[in-house]
Every structure is written in structure tokens, then in C-alpha cells.
Design a protein around this motif. Structure first.
Motif, PDB file in Angstrom:
ATOM      1  N   VAL A  10       0.839  -1.206   0.000  1.00 55.73           N
ATOM      2  CA  VAL A  10       0.000   0.000   0.000  1.00 55.73           C
ATOM      3  C   VAL A  10       0.874   1.255   0.000  1.00 55.73           C
ATOM      4  CG1 VAL A  10      -1.588   1.360   1.435  1.00 55.73           C
ATOM      5  CG2 VAL A  10      -2.036  -1.066   1.010  1.00 55.73           C
ATOM      6  N   LEU A  11       1.955   1.245   0.776  1.00 53.81           N
ATOM      7  CA  LEU A  11       2.861   2.400   0.805  1.00 53.81           C
ATOM      8  C   LEU A  11       3.444   2.665  -0.575  1.00 53.81           C
ATOM      9  CD1 LEU A  11       4.417   4.567   2.397  1.00 53.81           C
ATOM     10  CD2 LEU A  11       6.170   2.828   2.846  1.00 53.81           C
ATOM     11  N   LEU A  12       3.925   1.624  -1.234  1.00 51.85           N
ATOM     12  CA  LEU A  12       4.489   1.761  -2.578  1.00 51.85           C
ATOM     13  C   LEU A  12       3.421   2.207  -3.577  1.00 51.85           C
ATOM     14  CD1 LEU A  12       6.693   1.306  -4.734  1.00 51.85           C
ATOM     15  CD2 LEU A  12       5.954  -1.097  -4.827  1.00 51.85           C
ATOM     16  N   THR A  15       2.210   5.833  -3.012  1.00 52.60           N
ATOM     17  CA  THR A  15       3.279   6.771  -3.370  1.00 52.60           C
ATOM     18  C   THR A  15       3.238   7.017  -4.873  1.00 52.60           C
ATOM     19  OG1 THR A  15       4.721   6.091  -1.542  1.00 52.60           O
ATOM     20  CG2 THR A  15       5.774   7.144  -3.426  1.00 52.60           C
ATOM     21  N   ALA A  16       3.058   5.948  -5.648  1.00 52.94           N
ATOM     22  CA  ALA A  16       2.920   6.087  -7.099  1.00 52.94           C
ATOM     23  C   ALA A  16       1.683   6.911  -7.443  1.00 52.94           C
ATOM     24  CB  ALA A  16       2.839   4.711  -7.750  1.00 52.94           C
ATOM     25  N   GLN A  17       0.596   6.714  -6.701  1.00 52.90           N
ATOM     26  CA  GLN A  17      -0.628   7.484  -6.938  1.00 52.90           C
ATOM     27  C   GLN A  17      -0.386   8.970  -6.716  1.00 52.90           C
ATOM     28  OE1 GLN A  17      -4.134   5.775  -7.146  1.00 52.90           O
ATOM     29  NE2 GLN A  17      -4.374   7.703  -8.219  1.00 52.90           N
ATOM     30  N   ALA A  18       0.288   9.309  -5.624  1.00 48.42           N
ATOM     31  CA  ALA A  18       0.551  10.715  -5.328  1.00 48.42           C
ATOM     32  C   ALA A  18       1.537  11.328  -6.320  1.00 48.42           C
ATOM     33  CB  ALA A  18       1.101  10.848  -3.904  1.00 48.42           C
ATOM     34  N   LEU A  19       2.410  10.508  -6.892  1.00 49.71           N
ATOM     35  CA  LEU A  19       3.384  10.983  -7.874  1.00 49.71           C
ATOM     36  C   LEU A  19       2.738  11.247  -9.228  1.00 49.71           C
ATOM     37  CD1 LEU A  19       6.209  11.501  -9.088  1.00 49.71           C
ATOM     38  CD2 LEU A  19       6.475   9.003  -9.277  1.00 49.71           C
ATOM     39  N   LEU A 195     -13.297  -4.657   6.040  1.00 51.55           N
ATOM     40  CA  LEU A 195     -12.952  -3.434   6.758  1.00 51.55           C
ATOM     41  C   LEU A 195     -11.926  -3.687   7.858  1.00 51.55           C
ATOM     42  CD1 LEU A 195     -16.464  -1.731   7.031  1.00 51.55           C
ATOM     43  CD2 LEU A 195     -14.545  -1.035   5.593  1.00 51.55           C
ATOM     44  N   LYS A 196     -11.903  -4.892   8.432  1.00 50.05           N
ATOM     45  CA  LYS A 196     -10.899  -5.223   9.448  1.00 50.05           C
ATOM     46  C   LYS A 196      -9.489  -5.179   8.868  1.00 50.05           C
ATOM     47  CE  LYS A 196     -13.866  -8.143  12.326  1.00 50.05           C
ATOM     48  NZ  LYS A 196     -14.174  -9.535  12.765  1.00 50.05           N
ATOM     49  N   ILE A 197      -9.374  -5.436   7.584  1.00 51.66           N
ATOM     50  CA  ILE A 197      -8.074  -5.363   6.924  1.00 51.66           C
ATOM     51  C   ILE A 197      -7.807  -3.945   6.415  1.00 51.66           C
ATOM     52  CG2 ILE A 197      -6.670  -6.281   5.024  1.00 51.66           C
ATOM     53  CD1 ILE A 197      -8.395  -8.808   5.137  1.00 51.66           C
ATOM     54  N   THR A 198      -8.845  -3.286   5.915  1.00 43.49           N
ATOM     55  CA  THR A 198      -8.685  -1.956   5.333  1.00 43.49           C
ATOM     56  C   THR A 198      -8.267  -0.909   6.354  1.00 43.49           C
ATOM     57  OG1 THR A 198     -10.373  -2.414   3.657  1.00 43.49           O
ATOM     58  CG2 THR A 198      -9.872  -0.110   4.090  1.00 43.49           C
ATOM     59  N   LEU A 199      -8.926  -0.869   7.493  1.00 46.53           N
ATOM     60  CA  LEU A 199      -8.734   0.237   8.438  1.00 46.53           C
ATOM     61  C   LEU A 199      -7.283   0.388   8.902  1.00 46.53           C
ATOM     62  CD1 LEU A 199     -12.048   0.016  10.514  1.00 46.53           C
ATOM     63  CD2 LEU A 199     -11.439   1.646   8.714  1.00 46.53           C
ATOM     64  N   PRO A 200      -6.565  -0.681   9.288  1.00 50.53           N
ATOM     65  CA  PRO A 200      -5.159  -0.491   9.680  1.00 50.53           C
ATOM     66  C   PRO A 200      -4.274   0.002   8.538  1.00 50.53           C
ATOM     67  CG  PRO A 200      -5.993  -2.610  10.460  1.00 50.53           C
ATOM     68  CD  PRO A 200      -7.009  -2.069   9.508  1.00 50.53           C
ATOM     69  N   LEU A 201      -4.647  -0.297   7.296  1.00 50.75           N
ATOM     70  CA  LEU A 201      -3.836   0.100   6.154  1.00 50.75           C
ATOM     71  C   LEU A 201      -3.881   1.605   5.889  1.00 50.75           C
ATOM     72  CD1 LEU A 201      -4.629  -2.827   3.688  1.00 50.75           C
ATOM     73  CD2 LEU A 201      -2.567  -2.514   5.062  1.00 50.75           C
ATOM     74  N   PHE A 202      -4.876   2.288   6.464  1.00 54.94           N
ATOM     75  CA  PHE A 202      -4.920   3.751   6.327  1.00 54.94           C
ATOM     76  C   PHE A 202      -3.678   4.408   6.928  1.00 54.94           C
ATOM     77  CE2 PHE A 202      -9.445   3.334   5.354  1.00 54.94           C
ATOM     78  CZ  PHE A 202      -9.656   4.400   4.490  1.00 54.94           C
ATOM     79  N   LEU A 203      -3.021   3.731   7.867  1.00 52.12           N
ATOM     80  CA  LEU A 203      -1.828   4.302   8.509  1.00 52.12           C
ATOM     81  C   LEU A 203      -0.670   4.481   7.526  1.00 52.12           C
ATOM     82  CD1 LEU A 203      -1.863   2.260  11.850  1.00 52.12           C
ATOM     83  CD2 LEU A 203      -2.616   4.625  11.488  1.00 52.12           C
ATOM     84  N   ALA A 204      -0.702   3.756   6.409  1.00 54.23           N
ATOM     85  CA  ALA A 204       0.376   3.873   5.419  1.00 54.23           C
ATOM     86  C   ALA A 204       0.192   5.074   4.491  1.00 54.23           C
ATOM     87  CB  ALA A 204       0.457   2.594   4.583  1.00 54.23           C
ATOM     88  N   LEU A 205      -0.998   5.675   4.455  1.00 57.22           N
ATOM     89  CA  LEU A 205      -1.281   6.719   3.475  1.00 57.22           C
ATOM     90  C   LEU A 205      -0.513   8.026   3.700  1.00 57.22           C
ATOM     91  CD1 LEU A 205      -5.116   6.353   2.751  1.00 57.22           C
ATOM     92  CD2 LEU A 205      -3.159   5.375   1.530  1.00 57.22           C
ATOM     93  N   PRO A 206      -0.371   8.536   4.941  1.00 53.06           N
ATOM     94  CA  PRO A 206       0.373   9.800   5.102  1.00 53.06           C
ATOM     95  C   PRO A 206       1.800   9.735   4.565  1.00 53.06           C
ATOM     96  CG  PRO A 206      -0.877   9.323   7.081  1.00 53.06           C
ATOM     97  CD  PRO A 206      -0.982   8.104   6.220  1.00 53.06           C
ATOM     98  N   GLY A 207       2.488   8.636   4.821  1.00 50.54           N
ATOM     99  CA  GLY A 207       3.849   8.484   4.294  1.00 50.54           C
ATOM    100  C   GLY A 207       3.860   8.443   2.776  1.00 50.54           C
ATOM    101  N   ALA A 208       2.858   7.784   2.192  1.00 47.58           N
ATOM    102  CA  ALA A 208       2.766   7.708   0.739  1.00 47.58           C
ATOM    103  C   ALA A 208       2.508   9.091   0.140  1.00 47.58           C
ATOM    104  CB  ALA A 208       1.654   6.745   0.341  1.00 47.58           C
ATOM    105  N   PHE A 209       1.640   9.890   0.766  1.00 50.64           N
ATOM    106  CA  PHE A 209       1.367  11.241   0.276  1.00 50.64           C
ATOM    107  C   PHE A 209       2.646  12.080   0.283  1.00 50.64           C
ATOM    108  CE2 PHE A 209      -3.247  11.094   2.009  1.00 50.64           C
ATOM    109  CZ  PHE A 209      -3.638  10.353   0.903  1.00 50.64           C
TER     110      PHE A 209
END
Length: 244
Positions: A10-12, A15-19, A195-209
């Protein structure tokens, strides 16, 4: 285990999405499919995509090409999304992922050749071809949330600069994926288990942005186009090879 494996993906991907404005679903689906079935993975990822693209679209809203969205993207891609949702109910898991991969690699390889040769200004596309690509983008978005290759290629003839390209694409993804979230809630593809899998993955988004936005500022227009084409090729090959 699934969350631990998906977090760096998700981080990778985002990051591509924000780029570039696209690529998150392609990367996340093609890499994540090695650990989780695509049918399960897509509902896990789509709320992340809504959040990521919505944040970028709002931040870069001044660069959005609204004329392109209203006159071409929303009508034709919208038809494709509706057709894709109907086809999914008929085909279920029989949708040919390898065909999507072949089209992605073929389109992106051709465009990479154009950029390397320095002939970007020579690229043109007829309106019927562009409309067909937008419809195909909607169908692919409904199946895999990976309409990026088709709409990216349709946008090539518009000669958008990198800021407009990213902002307009993210607005497209936010709009259609928000609709798909509602459709997936309705048909049960998004549920408590996903959603149990999705919600923790939101933590990777700020670094990707942060990473993606910094890279977007640093790279030149030509490098941006080359990166976009290479990203498509690398994302498409696993779809092709996965069927071998």
C-alpha cells in the motif's frame, strides 16, 4: 499476516498514486494478488483509493480540467462502470486478468517508445478511439478498480501538463470509486471482514502522500511521462504472467 504483507505494498502503490495520479490499484492488485485473491483484495483497497485520491484532488483542485471531465470522462467512463458492474455479476471470477495485462503492456510500451524518441507532440487520438478507451476504463474500474491504463492512454492526446494530469485523474478516481464503494456495500463485497483489513492500512497513506508529492515536485515533465509508462509496463506484466 495479510495486513503486514499488504502495508508495504500500500505504501508503494499510493506513493505512485501521489506521484502520477494513477497506479495505486494496478500496483496493489498485481502485487497483493500473490497473497490474497483479487476478488477479496479489490474491496479491501477501494476505500483507501477513495481517501487517497480525494485528498489529492482537493489539494490540487485548481489544476483539475473540468471541461474534460464533464464533456468526455463522466459520460463515457460512467457507461463503462455501469456495464462493468452488470458484467461482473454475470462473469464473477471468470474476468480475464491476462487480457487487461496485455493491453496495459502494449499501450504503455508504445507510449514509452514515443517519449524516448522525443515525439510526444506527434501523438494524436481520434474522438471515437478516445471514447472507446474511456468506456473500457469504466469496465476495468468496475472489475479490478484498475481503469488507469485505458484512461491514461485516452488522456495522452490531451497533452496535459503533469499537474493537470495528476489532479484530473485523481478527481476521476475519487468520483467513480466513491460510487463503487456504495455499490460494493450494496452487493456485500465490502463488509466487516474486509474493513478489518482496510482500516489499519490507512496508517500507510500519510507516508505515501509525503513521498509521492515530493517526487512529483522534483521530476521534470519528460521524466514524469517516462515514469508513468514504465509504471504501467511493470504493473501489467504480473497480470500476464499470472495466467501462465
Amino acid at each position: 499476516m495479510e495486513i503486514a504483507v499488504l502495508a508495504p505494498i500500500v505504501l508503494l502503490a499510493y506513493t505512485a498514486q501521489a506521484l502520477t495520479g494513477f497506479g495505486a490499484s494496478l500496483i496493489a492488485v498485481t502485487l497483493g494478488a500473490h497473497f490474497m485473491g483479487v476478488d477479496r483484495l479489490v474491496p479491501v483497497l477501494i476505500p483507501l483509493t477513495v481517501a487517497a485520491t480525494g485528498a489529492i484532488a482537493w489539494k490540487e483542485r485548481a489544476h483539475v480540467d473540468r471541461r474534460l471531465l464533464i464533456k468526455r470522462v463522466y459520460p463515457f467512463m460512467g457507461m463503462g462502470v455501469i456495464a462493468g458492474l452488470l458484467l461482473y455479476e454475470i462473469l464473477k471470477n471468470a474476468a480475464p486478468e491476462w487480457l487487461l495485462g496485455l493491453i496495459v503492456v502494449g499501450f504503455a510500451s508504445r507510449q514509452l517508445w514515443v517519449h524516448v524518441r522525443g515525439k510526444e507532440g506527434d501523438f494524436t487520438m481520434s474522438p471515437p478511439a478516445s471514447f472507446l478507451l474511456l468506456i473500457m476504463a469504466g469496465i476495468a474500474q468496475a472489475f479490478y478498480t484498475t481503469g488507469g491504463p485505458f484512461i491514461t492512454y485516452a488522456f495522452m492526446g490531451e497533452h496535459l501538463n503533469k499537474a493537470k494530469f495528476r489532479a484530473t485523474l485523481c478527481t476521476v478516481w475519487f468520483s467513480f470509486n466513491s460510487f463503487l464503494v456504495l455499490a460494493f456495500l450494496f452487493n456485500g463485497r465490502i463488509n466487516l471482514n474486509t474493513l478489518k483489513i482496510t482500516l489499519p492500512l490507512f496508517l500507510a497513506l500519510p507516508g505515501a502522500f509525503f513521498l509521492g508529492d515530493r517526487l512529483h515536485t522534483l521530476v521534470s515533465e519528460k521524466s514524469f511521462q517516462i515514469i508513468t509508462s514504465i509504471l504501467l509496463i511493470l504493473s501489467g506484466f504480473p497480470l500476464v504472467l499470472g495466467s501462465c
